[in-house]
Design an enzyme around this catalytic site. Structure first.
Site, PDB file in Angstrom:
ATOM      1  N   LYS A  38      35.777  70.687  45.733  1.00  0.00           N
ATOM      2  CA  LYS A  38      35.894  69.226  45.771  1.00  0.00           C
ATOM      3  C   LYS A  38      35.900  68.706  44.350  1.00  0.00           C
ATOM      4  CE  LYS A  38      36.043  65.964  48.993  1.00  0.00           C
ATOM      5  NZ  LYS A  38      36.501  66.095  50.388  1.00  0.00           N
ATOM      6  N   ASP A  87      41.112  62.183  48.896  1.00  0.00           N
ATOM      7  CA  ASP A  87      39.841  61.805  49.522  1.00  0.00           C
ATOM      8  C   ASP A  87      39.686  60.299  49.284  1.00  0.00           C
ATOM      9  OD1 ASP A  87      37.319  63.051  50.861  1.00  0.00           O
ATOM     10  OD2 ASP A  87      36.474  61.754  49.325  1.00  0.00           O
TER      11      ASP A  87
HETATM   12  P1  NAD Z   1      40.072  55.786  52.087  1.00  0.00           P
HETATM   13  O1  NAD Z   1      39.865  55.532  50.652  1.00  0.00           O
HETATM   14  O2  NAD Z   1      41.452  55.828  52.627  1.00  0.00           O
HETATM   15  O3  NAD Z   1      39.239  54.740  52.970  1.00  0.00           O
HETATM   16  C1  NAD Z   1      37.874  54.512  52.794  1.00  0.00           C
HETATM   17  C2  NAD Z   1      37.479  53.348  53.675  1.00  0.00           C
HETATM   18  O4  NAD Z   1      36.066  53.236  53.685  1.00  0.00           O
HETATM   19  C3  NAD Z   1      38.021  52.009  53.187  1.00  0.00           C
HETATM   20  O5  NAD Z   1      38.414  51.222  54.285  1.00  0.00           O
HETATM   21  C4  NAD Z   1      36.805  51.384  52.515  1.00  0.00           C
HETATM   22  O6  NAD Z   1      36.843  49.979  52.497  1.00  0.00           O
HETATM   23  C5  NAD Z   1      35.717  51.884  53.410  1.00  0.00           C
HETATM   24  N1  NAD Z   1      34.401  51.847  52.788  1.00  0.00           N
HETATM   25  C6  NAD Z   1      34.051  52.183  51.524  1.00  0.00           C
HETATM   26  N2  NAD Z   1      32.745  51.972  51.327  1.00  0.00           N
HETATM   27  C7  NAD Z   1      32.254  51.517  52.485  1.00  0.00           C
HETATM   28  C8  NAD Z   1      30.970  51.114  52.926  1.00  0.00           C
HETATM   29  N3  NAD Z   1      29.932  51.169  52.108  1.00  0.00           N
HETATM   30  N4  NAD Z   1      30.835  50.685  54.208  1.00  0.00           N
HETATM   31  C9  NAD Z   1      31.893  50.632  55.039  1.00  0.00           C
HETATM   32  N5  NAD Z   1      33.132  51.000  54.693  1.00  0.00           N
HETATM   33  C10 NAD Z   1      33.306  51.434  53.431  1.00  0.00           C
HETATM   34  O7  NAD Z   1      39.295  57.169  52.383  1.00  0.00           O
HETATM   35  P2  NAD Z   1      39.548  58.224  53.547  1.00  0.00           P
HETATM   36  O8  NAD Z   1      40.451  59.258  53.017  1.00  0.00           O
HETATM   37  O9  NAD Z   1      39.865  57.526  54.818  1.00  0.00           O
HETATM   38  O10 NAD Z   1      38.110  58.874  53.626  1.00  0.00           O
HETATM   39  C11 NAD Z   1      37.085  58.332  54.444  1.00  0.00           C
HETATM   40  C12 NAD Z   1      36.120  59.441  54.807  1.00  0.00           C
HETATM   41  O11 NAD Z   1      36.842  60.482  55.472  1.00  0.00           O
HETATM   42  C13 NAD Z   1      35.439  60.098  53.619  1.00  0.00           C
HETATM   43  O12 NAD Z   1      34.127  60.495  53.991  1.00  0.00           O
HETATM   44  C14 NAD Z   1      36.282  61.332  53.385  1.00  0.00           C
HETATM   45  O13 NAD Z   1      35.580  62.338  52.704  1.00  0.00           O
HETATM   46  C15 NAD Z   1      36.602  61.711  54.806  1.00  0.00           C
HETATM   47  N6  NAD Z   1      37.751  62.585  54.952  1.00  0.00           N
HETATM   48  C16 NAD Z   1      38.995  62.207  54.529  1.00  0.00           C
HETATM   49  C17 NAD Z   1      40.048  63.087  54.684  1.00  0.00           C
HETATM   50  C18 NAD Z   1      41.451  62.740  54.289  1.00  0.00           C
HETATM   51  O14 NAD Z   1      42.352  63.546  54.546  1.00  0.00           O
HETATM   52  N7  NAD Z   1      41.714  61.580  53.702  1.00  0.00           N
HETATM   53  C19 NAD Z   1      39.842  64.354  55.257  1.00  0.00           C
HETATM   54  C20 NAD Z   1      38.575  64.695  55.685  1.00  0.00           C
HETATM   55  C21 NAD Z   1      37.534  63.802  55.526  1.00  0.00           C
END
Ligand code: NAD
Length: 433
Positions: free
Chosen positions: A123, A163
């Site tokens: 990561k 991410d």
């Molecule tokens: P992203 O940047 O696309 O979206 C993040 C979202 O979370 C946004 O809507 C933001 O406003 C919101 N957010 C941020 N801080 C917040 C808070 N304190 N309270 C409520 N909402 C909040 O990110 P993503 O890629 O969707 O990732 C979200 C989660 O999913 C993370 O934990 C990430 O590690 C996990 N994840 C993502 C992927 C991927 O392929 N993108 C894969 C596996 C896991």
């Protein structure tokens, strides 16, 4: 004789209840330790598996648009590569810490093993506030960060992906920076690229789609029809907003969504496509017409069938676990639930689909993207989705069988499965030299 006035009892010391440890890396190690205990791993092997293999910290000087130079801190952690190259996303967030990146890298090791794709776990993270940076500043930050970690990444070594607050454009800059340095176009150095640049069809939706597939299995287990099921989603980015759309297409009812600024609630249902359009204009889902405003805390404790945390770590803790009223929690986010909260949820008979299973669709299609890049042969979207469904449902049933065998909840079962696979690979490889 005057009787001495009875001394007022000394005030009781203010007892602050024992707080739980929210350090994500210690949480990840605890989760590992539980599985290691079930698997009766020997002490030496435990040490190997609970420690990151390689940790890199870099300084990233960036010329900002105002002409001043600002130095950012970045990390890349490779937790384990016993089963293949390190794999894991890059996060841009002001609260990134080394321990967070170490935890996220460890979770990637267990995630790739849970779905049985031939990767280890890695990561990356940069401490920055991307919302306050221009696109050109983000491009310069990305290119310099990649050039700093370049010696340890590559298609055979460590393959980043998106991410929080990084996206397909970020991945395109990474691919270009790496390629310009090595002197040829290296498609397989990063996944989650735009399709025009060797990205895979279906990768953008893969995390949410994988989550949907395991939710379908969980609903069957819990005898909850997905059609009409009520869903609350925290986080409306890649994982959360696409999960909302896919679930709505299956006729589930999205009753609440949120982002970092707060949430929107409508018990009669929210149209995710309209929410997305509103967020594009307003910068948040808060205030969307036809919804009432709720806080992120309120969203988590709404009465609903399915709760999807899709934002950041530690949102379900000792403080609110008892208040959770969902029947199924599908962890699209990494690390949303603490171990103490896990115990409470298990007691309440809430089925938690753990992060290393529920959000593994992203890394699964990243694996497909990498395989397509190495083959130079690209698949149609329905082929990608079909294979993703197969991998996710197989992983769900592997975890379910492990849960039954050991009489444990799904998180511990997923860890037993994953740690067992990595331990096996490590043992047959033997210790070098
Ligand atoms: P992203 O940047 O696309 O979206 C993040 C979202 O979370 C946004 O809507 C933001 O406003 C919101 N957010 C941020 N801080 C917040 C808070 N304190 N309270 C409520 N909402 C909040 O990110 P993503 O890629 O969707 O990732 C979200 C989660 O999913 C993370 O934990 C990430 O590690 C996990 N994840 C993502 C992927 C991927 O392929 N993108 C894969 C596996 C896991």
């Amino acid at each position: 004789m005057a009787i001495a006035a009875k001394a007022a009892p000394a005030p009781l010391p203010r007892m602050t209840p024992p707080r739980e440890d929210l350090n994500p890396f210690r949480i990840a190690q605890y989760q590992f330790d539980v599985a290691a205990e079930y698997l009766k791993l020997d002490a030496g092997l435990r040490q190997v598996l609970r420690t990151p293999k390689r940790v890199m910290e870099v300084s990233i000087p960036v010329k900002m648009d105002n002409g001043q130079v600002k130095v950012f801190t970045g990390y890349r952690v490779q937790h384990n590569i016993a089963r293949g190259p390190a794999k894991g996303g890059i996060r841009y967030h002001p609260n990134v810490t080394l321990d967070e990146v170490k935890a996220l890298a460890a979770w990637m090791t267990w995630k790739t093993a849970t779905v049985n794709v031939p990767f280890g776990g890695g990561k990356g993270g940069v401490v920055c506030d991307p919302k306050r940076m221009s696109k050109t500043e983000l491009e310069r930050l990305t290119r310099r960060y990649i050039s700093e970690i370049l010696p340890i990444i590559g298609p055979d070594r460590d393959i980043p992906a998106p991410d929080v607050y990084t996206d397909a454009q970020t991945m395109a800059w990474i691919m270009d920076t790496y390629s310009m340095t090595v002197g040829y176009s290296a498609l397989g150095v990063v996944t989650g690229k735009p399709v025009s640049l060797g990205g895979s069809e279906g990768r953008n939706e893969a995390t949410a789609r994988g989550c949907l597939y395991v939710i379908e299995e969980a609903c069957q287990l819990k005898k909850i029809p997905l059609r009409g099921a009520t869903v609350a989603i925290q986080g409306f980015g890649n994982a959360g907003s696409i999960a909302a759309q896919l679930l709505a297409a299956r006729r589930a009812k999205i009753v609440a969504v949120s982002d970092s600024r707060g949430g929107a609630y409508n018990p009669r249902g929210i149209d995710p496509t309209r929410a997305l359009r509103y967020k594009e204009r307003a910068g948040t889902v808060v205030g969307m017409p036809g919804t009432s405003r709720i806080s992120n805390d309120e969203l988590l404790t709404l009465k609903c069938d399915i709760l999807i945390p899709a934002a950041l770590e530690n949102c379900i803790t000792l403080d609110n676990a008892d208040l959770i009223r969902a029947k199924i929690i599908a962890e699209a986010a990494n690390g949303p639930t603490t171990p103490r909260a896990d115990e409470i949820l298990a007691r309440k008979n809430i089925l938690v689909l753990p992060d290393i299973l529920a959000n593994a669709g992203g890394v699964t299609v990243s694996y497909f993207e990498w395989a397509q890049n190495l083959q130079g042969y690209f698949w149609q979207e329905d082929e990608v989705n079909r294979r993703l469904e197969f991998v996710m449902k197989r992983a769900f049933h592997d975890v379910y069988q492990t849960a039954r065998k050991y009489h444990v909840h799904f998180r511990t079962a997923a860890y037993i499965l994953a740690v067992g696979r990595v331990a096996e690979a490590t043992t047959v490889r033997g210790l070098f030299p």
